[in-house]
Design an enzyme around this catalytic site. Structure first.
Site, PDB file in Angstrom:
ATOM      1  N   HIS A  86      76.444  85.347 161.469  1.00 40.35           N
ATOM      2  CA  HIS A  86      77.317  86.321 160.807  1.00 40.35           C
ATOM      3  C   HIS A  86      78.712  86.126 161.381  1.00 40.35           C
ATOM      4  O   HIS A  86      78.876  86.059 162.599  1.00 40.35           O
ATOM      5  CB  HIS A  86      76.823  87.748 161.051  1.00 40.35           C
ATOM      6  CG  HIS A  86      77.418  88.729 160.087  1.00 40.35           C
ATOM      7  ND1 HIS A  86      78.755  89.057 160.111  1.00 40.35           N
ATOM      8  CD2 HIS A  86      76.879  89.420 159.064  1.00 40.35           C
ATOM      9  CE1 HIS A  86      79.006  89.917 159.144  1.00 40.35           C
ATOM     10  NE2 HIS A  86      77.885  90.152 158.481  1.00 40.35           N
TER      11      HIS A  86
ATOM     12  N   ARG B 194      71.964  82.027 152.827  1.00 37.86           N
ATOM     13  CA  ARG B 194      71.654  83.279 152.101  1.00 37.86           C
ATOM     14  C   ARG B 194      72.923  83.999 151.651  1.00 37.86           C
ATOM     15  O   ARG B 194      73.878  84.141 152.425  1.00 37.86           O
ATOM     16  CB  ARG B 194      70.862  84.202 153.023  1.00 37.86           C
ATOM     17  CG  ARG B 194      70.592  85.569 152.444  1.00 37.86           C
ATOM     18  CD  ARG B 194      69.773  86.379 153.399  1.00 37.86           C
ATOM     19  NE  ARG B 194      70.500  86.722 154.600  1.00 37.86           N
ATOM     20  CZ  ARG B 194      71.102  87.889 154.804  1.00 37.86           C
ATOM     21  NH1 ARG B 194      71.073  88.826 153.876  1.00 37.86           N
ATOM     22  NH2 ARG B 194      71.723  88.126 155.934  1.00 37.86           N
TER      23      ARG B 194
ATOM     24  N   GLU C 134      80.698  92.023 148.871  1.00 35.67           N
ATOM     25  CA  GLU C 134      80.597  91.209 150.094  1.00 35.67           C
ATOM     26  C   GLU C 134      80.850  89.753 149.750  1.00 35.67           C
ATOM     27  O   GLU C 134      80.912  89.387 148.569  1.00 35.67           O
ATOM     28  CB  GLU C 134      79.223  91.398 150.750  1.00 35.67           C
ATOM     29  CG  GLU C 134      79.066  92.788 151.365  1.00 35.67           C
ATOM     30  CD  GLU C 134      77.685  93.058 151.951  1.00 35.67           C
ATOM     31  OE1 GLU C 134      76.880  92.136 152.067  1.00 35.67           O
ATOM     32  OE2 GLU C 134      77.429  94.229 152.277  1.00 35.67           O
TER      33      GLU C 134
ATOM     34  N   HIS D  96      72.335  85.511 163.111  1.00 37.84           N
ATOM     35  CA  HIS D  96      72.095  86.708 162.295  1.00 37.84           C
ATOM     36  C   HIS D  96      70.814  86.636 161.481  1.00 37.84           C
ATOM     37  O   HIS D  96      70.078  87.613 161.390  1.00 37.84           O
ATOM     38  CB  HIS D  96      73.300  86.867 161.367  1.00 37.84           C
ATOM     39  CG  HIS D  96      73.253  88.060 160.479  1.00 37.84           C
ATOM     40  ND1 HIS D  96      73.231  89.358 160.959  1.00 37.84           N
ATOM     41  CD2 HIS D  96      73.243  88.178 159.117  1.00 37.84           C
ATOM     42  CE1 HIS D  96      73.211  90.209 159.945  1.00 37.84           C
ATOM     43  NE2 HIS D  96      73.195  89.523 158.817  1.00 37.84           N
TER      44      HIS D  96
ATOM     45  N   ARG E 241      79.290  83.098 153.713  1.00 38.61           N
ATOM     46  CA  ARG E 241      79.238  83.259 155.157  1.00 38.61           C
ATOM     47  C   ARG E 241      79.314  81.958 155.966  1.00 38.61           C
ATOM     48  O   ARG E 241      79.914  81.912 157.027  1.00 38.61           O
ATOM     49  CB  ARG E 241      77.894  83.896 155.493  1.00 38.61           C
ATOM     50  CG  ARG E 241      78.062  85.189 156.151  1.00 38.61           C
ATOM     51  CD  ARG E 241      76.767  85.858 156.250  1.00 38.61           C
ATOM     52  NE  ARG E 241      76.933  87.181 155.696  1.00 38.61           N
ATOM     53  CZ  ARG E 241      75.984  88.073 155.666  1.00 38.61           C
ATOM     54  NH1 ARG E 241      74.785  87.769 156.124  1.00 38.61           N
ATOM     55  NH2 ARG E 241      76.213  89.254 155.190  1.00 38.61           N
TER      56      ARG E 241
HETATM   57  P1  FAD Z   1      61.964  93.374 160.392  1.00 39.52           P
HETATM   58  O1  FAD Z   1      62.638  94.507 159.777  1.00 39.52           O
HETATM   59  O2  FAD Z   1      62.703  92.641 161.434  1.00 39.52           O
HETATM   60  O3  FAD Z   1      60.590  93.877 161.022  1.00 39.52           O
HETATM   61  C1  FAD Z   1      59.818  93.026 161.842  1.00 39.52           C
HETATM   62  C2  FAD Z   1      58.579  93.764 162.295  1.00 39.52           C
HETATM   63  O4  FAD Z   1      57.635  92.829 162.788  1.00 39.52           O
HETATM   64  C3  FAD Z   1      58.789  94.773 163.406  1.00 39.52           C
HETATM   65  O5  FAD Z   1      58.043  95.932 163.107  1.00 39.52           O
HETATM   66  C4  FAD Z   1      58.168  94.108 164.627  1.00 39.52           C
HETATM   67  O6  FAD Z   1      57.641  94.998 165.580  1.00 39.52           O
HETATM   68  C5  FAD Z   1      57.058  93.329 163.975  1.00 39.52           C
HETATM   69  N1  FAD Z   1      56.569  92.206 164.779  1.00 39.52           N
HETATM   70  C6  FAD Z   1      57.209  91.048 165.047  1.00 39.52           C
HETATM   71  N2  FAD Z   1      56.432  90.269 165.820  1.00 39.52           N
HETATM   72  C7  FAD Z   1      55.281  90.952 166.044  1.00 39.52           C
HETATM   73  C8  FAD Z   1      54.103  90.699 166.788  1.00 39.52           C
HETATM   74  N3  FAD Z   1      53.928  89.562 167.494  1.00 39.52           N
HETATM   75  N4  FAD Z   1      53.134  91.643 166.801  1.00 39.52           N
HETATM   76  C9  FAD Z   1      53.284  92.808 166.118  1.00 39.52           C
HETATM   77  N5  FAD Z   1      54.381  93.103 165.402  1.00 39.52           N
HETATM   78  C10 FAD Z   1      55.367  92.183 165.372  1.00 39.52           C
HETATM   79  N6  FAD Z   1      70.173  92.197 154.962  1.00 39.52           N
HETATM   80  C11 FAD Z   1      70.619  92.694 153.781  1.00 39.52           C
HETATM   81  O7  FAD Z   1      70.076  92.356 152.726  1.00 39.52           O
HETATM   82  N7  FAD Z   1      71.652  93.583 153.761  1.00 39.52           N
HETATM   83  C12 FAD Z   1      72.280  93.993 154.887  1.00 39.52           C
HETATM   84  O8  FAD Z   1      73.195  94.805 154.830  1.00 39.52           O
HETATM   85  C13 FAD Z   1      71.858  93.460 156.121  1.00 39.52           C
HETATM   86  N8  FAD Z   1      72.488  93.800 157.269  1.00 39.52           N
HETATM   87  C14 FAD Z   1      71.977  93.367 158.453  1.00 39.52           C
HETATM   88  C15 FAD Z   1      72.567  93.794 159.629  1.00 39.52           C
HETATM   89  C16 FAD Z   1      72.025  93.434 160.852  1.00 39.52           C
HETATM   90  C17 FAD Z   1      72.681  93.911 162.123  1.00 39.52           C
HETATM   91  C18 FAD Z   1      70.877  92.611 160.895  1.00 39.52           C
HETATM   92  C19 FAD Z   1      70.272  92.222 162.192  1.00 39.52           C
HETATM   93  C20 FAD Z   1      70.311  92.142 159.726  1.00 39.52           C
HETATM   94  C21 FAD Z   1      70.853  92.510 158.501  1.00 39.52           C
HETATM   95  N9  FAD Z   1      70.293  92.079 157.302  1.00 39.52           N
HETATM   96  C22 FAD Z   1      70.756  92.568 156.121  1.00 39.52           C
HETATM   97  C23 FAD Z   1      69.072  91.284 157.305  1.00 39.52           C
HETATM   98  C24 FAD Z   1      67.867  92.202 157.093  1.00 39.52           C
HETATM   99  O9  FAD Z   1      68.088  93.432 157.737  1.00 39.52           O
HETATM  100  C25 FAD Z   1      66.582  91.594 157.610  1.00 39.52           C
HETATM  101  O10 FAD Z   1      66.459  90.281 157.161  1.00 39.52           O
HETATM  102  C26 FAD Z   1      65.377  92.392 157.142  1.00 39.52           C
HETATM  103  O11 FAD Z   1      65.546  93.740 157.474  1.00 39.52           O
HETATM  104  C27 FAD Z   1      64.106  91.843 157.733  1.00 39.52           C
HETATM  105  O12 FAD Z   1      63.061  92.719 157.375  1.00 39.52           O
HETATM  106  P2  FAD Z   1      61.567  92.314 157.719  1.00 39.52           P
HETATM  107  O13 FAD Z   1      60.715  93.378 157.136  1.00 39.52           O
HETATM  108  O14 FAD Z   1      61.314  90.928 157.296  1.00 39.52           O
HETATM  109  O15 FAD Z   1      61.486  92.307 159.312  1.00 39.52           O
HETATM  110  C1  SIN Z   2      76.528  92.850 156.558  1.00 40.77           C
HETATM  111  O1  SIN Z   2      76.494  94.054 156.347  1.00 40.77           O
HETATM  112  O2  SIN Z   2      77.559  92.202 156.702  1.00 40.77           O
HETATM  113  C2  SIN Z   2      75.240  92.117 156.628  1.00 40.77           C
HETATM  114  C3  SIN Z   2      74.765  91.883 155.267  1.00 40.77           C
HETATM  115  C4  SIN Z   2      73.675  90.873 155.263  1.00 40.77           C
HETATM  116  O3  SIN Z   2      73.320  90.300 156.286  1.00 40.77           O
HETATM  117  O4  SIN Z   2      73.153  90.636 154.178  1.00 40.77           O
END
Ligand code: FAD
Ligand code: SIN
Length: 540
Positions: A244, A388, A116, A353, A292
């Site tokens: 993104h 990032r 990537e 993103h 990015r």
């Molecule tokens: P999340 O997975 O967002 O979980 C948040 C949680 O908090 C949820 O359960 C929600 O219900 C809870 N919550 C929030 N507020 C409250 C509240 N007030 N009360 C109770 N619960 C609450 N990163 C990579 O490294 N590689 C990738 O390929 C990649 N691709 C991506 C593609 C997309 C489309 C997106 C959107 C992001 C991508 N990212 C990627 C980024 C990555 O997915 C996220 O940064 C990461 O998954 C965040 O994980 P998290 O556990 O911090 O939060």
């Molecule tokens: C992607 O798959 O392009 C997202 C990867 C990332 O947000 O780290």
């Protein structure tokens, strides 16, 4: 009142990794995981490209992954944190594989490593183009197998409980703010409950929903960041919102956009403008695989020059069977809206993103509030700096969930969770809903949300300037005043509280952007196009 040893707010990769770790290491302790909708409705579930890690020992090295992360971060990464994440990351990946996550392998049975933007080597483990869905599945299954973990869906956390709720004055300079638990709205009973915890982890994810188009699901409203700010904890570097470069462009769509993973460019996809030119060559020698921030700005500039709402991602030269093999979900989505990637270019535009800043933590995920930890996208650990590196987010979440879990366990098992106000803590007050009534009109919330998303997209997007930021702040001030009035007089609802949290988060983004008198990484201000010599984190 519910009581628990470990309270985990969020069921994405950070929250579930943490819950697994503490529950396995301390089977006699209770772990409670709260989520505001369904357990798997998280940013994690939508991750596509994969998780970065040094896996190919022949061609890759820690030094290369560290260097790539530092280069993308544009001078603001904390090198110590980068080293820890890169070196501890592969061990965390091995663990999730043991817990059942499956990553694609090549014909020789070795892990197939994707490439990537910003990565000098192929080092992204992935599961087709639905890596996050697979990781979330494995984590949920693992957590559900642990008898001392309880997951409560539809529990919307409203606020952290601190000394403030015992009647003490708490300000930014109060030295020992302590977290005792949370107030939470139970969306099944519509009651506000008190949950007391010894250690709390915020894993509430990002804030893409502040923008008109985002790759994030609607849950990404910055709740954790806003709660910590209200509790007088430290937040930093909020100006670094990552757009993104390639979200699927669908005319008129507002809210969550479908992502076209960067791995498509890693497999040879080429960005073209409306004249068919492969324009990235004019912007960076790394062309379509530049970091990015550079690619998103280049697309933004092409769209402005040509007066268009999107550019194209050309995959027509990639053999269709290879495309379908690696990106079945993207292929299906494109076909569902009448685009055949084998013969047609895919229309794409940048979308909000990822939030690089957030709740300031140390190397163990500890926030500035005692007994409160943060991991995942809501945290600012120092890994990402001003931008990032792709696929470093899932990695960071796992590494910091592990480190926070180890410290939390040491505190609890070492009997070091003490509070300065132990006796008074027994009399934490119930939520005070006196004087509130049902809000009469939902339009007061929905219209303010639209205004917020418009102003953030138009004034606080990929390219900023001082006048736009000033306008954004004036409008945010008004929205803030209105939402506080509504909040004081209304029975709380998720919609009301999310909007309030988003307005606070928007304020933090704009304030940090106004403080930064330079252009660095994801923050580009045409009034300060150069970089300052002073390397500074914006702490609020
Ligand atoms: P999340 O997975 O967002 O979980 C948040 C949680 O908090 C949820 O359960 C929600 O219900 C809870 N919550 C929030 N507020 C409250 C509240 N007030 N009360 C109770 N619960 C609450 N990163 C990579 O490294 N590689 C990738 O390929 C990649 N691709 C991506 C593609 C997309 C489309 C997106 C959107 C992001 C991508 N990212 C990627 C980024 C990555 O997915 C996220 O940064 C990461 O998954 C965040 O994980 P998290 O556990 O911090 O939060
Ligand atoms: C992607 O798959 O392009 C997202 C990867 C990332 O947000 O780290």
């Amino acid at each position: 009142m519910l009581q628990t040893d470990f309270l985990v707010i969020g069921s994405g990769i950070a929250g579930l990794t943490y819950a697994t770790k503490v529950a396995e290491a301390a089977p006699h302790r209770q772990v409670l995981v709260l989520t505001k909708t369904f357990a798997d409705e998280t940013n994690t579930k939508y991750a596509q490209g994969g998780i970065a890690g040094v896996w190919d020992e022949l061609n890759d090295s820690y030094a290369k992954h560290i260097e790539d992360t530092l280069v993308a971060g544009d001078g603001l990464c904390n090198p110590g944190v980068v080293e820890v994440v890169v070196k501890e990351g592969p061990e965390r990946i091995r663990e999730i594989i043991e817990w059942g996550a499956r990553f694609d392998r090549d014909a020789d049975g070795e892990y197939a490593l994707g490439r990537e933007g910003g990565h000098s080597e192929s080092r992204i483990l992935h599961h087709k183009d639905v890596t996050g869905k697979e990781m979330e599945r494995a984590l949920l299954e693992k957590v559900q197998s642990l008898p001392n973990v309880r997951i409560l869906n539809h529990f919307f956390v409203l606020d952290l409980i601190t000394q403030h709720h015992l009647g003490y004055l708490v300000t930014k300079s109060t030295p020992d703010i302590e977290c005792y638990g949370v107030y939470v709205l139970n969306l099944e009973t519509h009651q506000i409950e008190k949950i007391e915890s010894r250690i709390t982890l915020l894993a509430t994810g990002g804030n893409g929903a502040l923008y008109r188009t985002t790759t994030n699901p609607a849950i990404a409203t910055g709740d954790g960041i806003a709660m910590v700010y209200r509790a007088k904890g430290r937040i930093e570097n909020m100006e670094f919102i990552q757009f993104h470069p390639t979200a699927l462009y669908e005319p008129g769509l507002r809210g969550q956009s479908f992502l076209i993973t960067e791995a498509v460019r890693g497999d040879g996809g080429i960005l073209r403008n409306h004249t068919g030119e492969a324009f990235m060559a004019r912007y960076d020698e790394r062309r379509d695989l530049a970091p990015r921030d550079i690619v998103a700005r280049a697309i933004d500039s092409e769209m402005k020059i040509q007066g268009t709402e999107h550019v194209y991602l050309d995959c027509r030269h990639i053999p269709v069977e290879d495309f379908v093999h690696h990106f079945p979900n993207i292929y299906q989505k494109c076909r569902s809206i009448g685009i055949d990637p084998a013969t047609q270019m895919i229309p794409v535009a940048p979308a909000a993103h990822y939030s690089c800043g957030g709740i300031k933590t140390d190397l163990y995920g500890a926030t500035s509030i005692r007994y409160l930890y943060a991991a995942g996208e809501c945290a600012s650990t120092g890994l990402h700096g001003a931008n990032r590196l792709a696929s470093n987010s899932l990695l960071e979440a796992m590494v910091f969930a592990h480190r926070s879990a180890m410290q939390g366990l040491a505190l609890i098992e070492g009997n070091m969770v003490y509070t300065t106000l132990a006796e008074e803590r027994a009399s934490l007050p119930d939520w005070d809903a006196r004087g509130t009534t049902d809000p009469r009109e939902m339009i007061l919330i929905t219209q303010s949300l639209k205004e917020l998303q418009l102003l953030m997209s138009d004034y606080v997007g990929i390219v900023r300037n001082n006048v736009r930021l000033q306008r954004a702040m004036r409008r945010l001030d008004l929205l803030h005043e209105e939402i506080e009035d509504l909040y004081r007089s209304s029975i709380v609802s998720p919609q009301l509280c999310e909007l309030r949290n988003m307005i606070t988060t928007g304020y933090l983004i704009v304030k940090c952007a106004q403080f930064r008198h330079e252009s660095r990484g994801l923050h580009y201000n045409t009034d300060y196009p150069g970089k300052s010599k002073l390397l500074q984190n914006m702490v609020m």
